[in-house]
Motif scaffolding. Structure first.
Motif, PDB file in Angstrom:
ATOM      1  N   UNK A  13       0.872  -1.172   0.000  1.00 53.17           N
ATOM      2  CA  UNK A  13       0.000   0.000   0.000  1.00 53.17           C
ATOM      3  C   UNK A  13       0.906   1.217   0.000  1.00 53.17           C
ATOM      4  N   UNK A  14       0.666   2.110  -0.936  1.00 51.66           N
ATOM      5  CA  UNK A  14       1.402   3.370  -0.998  1.00 51.66           C
ATOM      6  C   UNK A  14       0.577   4.444  -0.307  1.00 51.66           C
ATOM      7  N   UNK A  15       1.238   5.223   0.553  1.00 51.14           N
ATOM      8  CA  UNK A  15       0.539   6.274   1.261  1.00 51.14           C
ATOM      9  C   UNK A  15       1.461   7.419   1.620  1.00 51.14           C
ATOM     10  N   UNK A  16       0.957   8.295   2.476  1.00 47.79           N
ATOM     11  CA  UNK A  16       1.711   9.471   2.925  1.00 47.79           C
ATOM     12  C   UNK A  16       1.445   9.693   4.403  1.00 47.79           C
ATOM     13  N   UNK A  17       2.475  10.193   5.101  1.00 56.94           N
ATOM     14  CA  UNK A  17       2.301  10.514   6.519  1.00 56.94           C
ATOM     15  C   UNK A  17       1.686  11.898   6.662  1.00 56.94           C
TER      16      UNK A  17
END
Length: 120
Positions: free
Chosen positions: A104-108
């Motif tokens: 899963x690609x995400x952002x903080x």
């Protein structure tokens, strides 16, 4: 020649305390004893390296957008970890089934790219 070892990744963030709590909750990283200087600098033990968070304002950095780095975090349960990331205010960009596993690609909270993955 001596072999070098990557031992720490430092992220410059808007709020170091908030980033520390985010990564501790989402990934379960533990506080590195004696290394933190709250509220502007925190260090978490992330397994084979430490992950530190430093408040941009404390070092005179402006609030420019982040970029150029992606953290890859290997976990046992990708979907549960992604759900915690999103529940704590992170962003999910994409879910992928790959020949080597799942990610899963995400952002903080500060927009740093984070890939959560499991091999197999």
């Amino acid at each position: 020649m001596q072999t070098a070892r990557l031992a720490n990744i430092n992220l410059f963030v808007r709020d170091a305390d908030q980033a520390y709590q985010f990564y501790q909750h989402v990934f379960g990283f533990e506080l590195e004893p004696g290394m933190a200087h709250p509220p502007d600098f925190w260090v978490l033990n992330a397994g084979s390296a430490t992950l530190s968070f430093q408040a941009k304002a404390a070092v005179g950095m402006n609030q420019e957008p982040v970029g150029g780095i992606e953290l890859g975090v290997e976990v046992a349960d990708v979907q549960a970890t992604a759900a915690r990331l999103q529940a704590r205010g992170g962003q999910i960009d994409a879910s992928n089934q790959m020949s080597w596993g799942e990610s899963v690609d995400g952002r903080d909270l500060d927009g740093h790219r984070v890939t959560i993955y499991r091999r197999g």
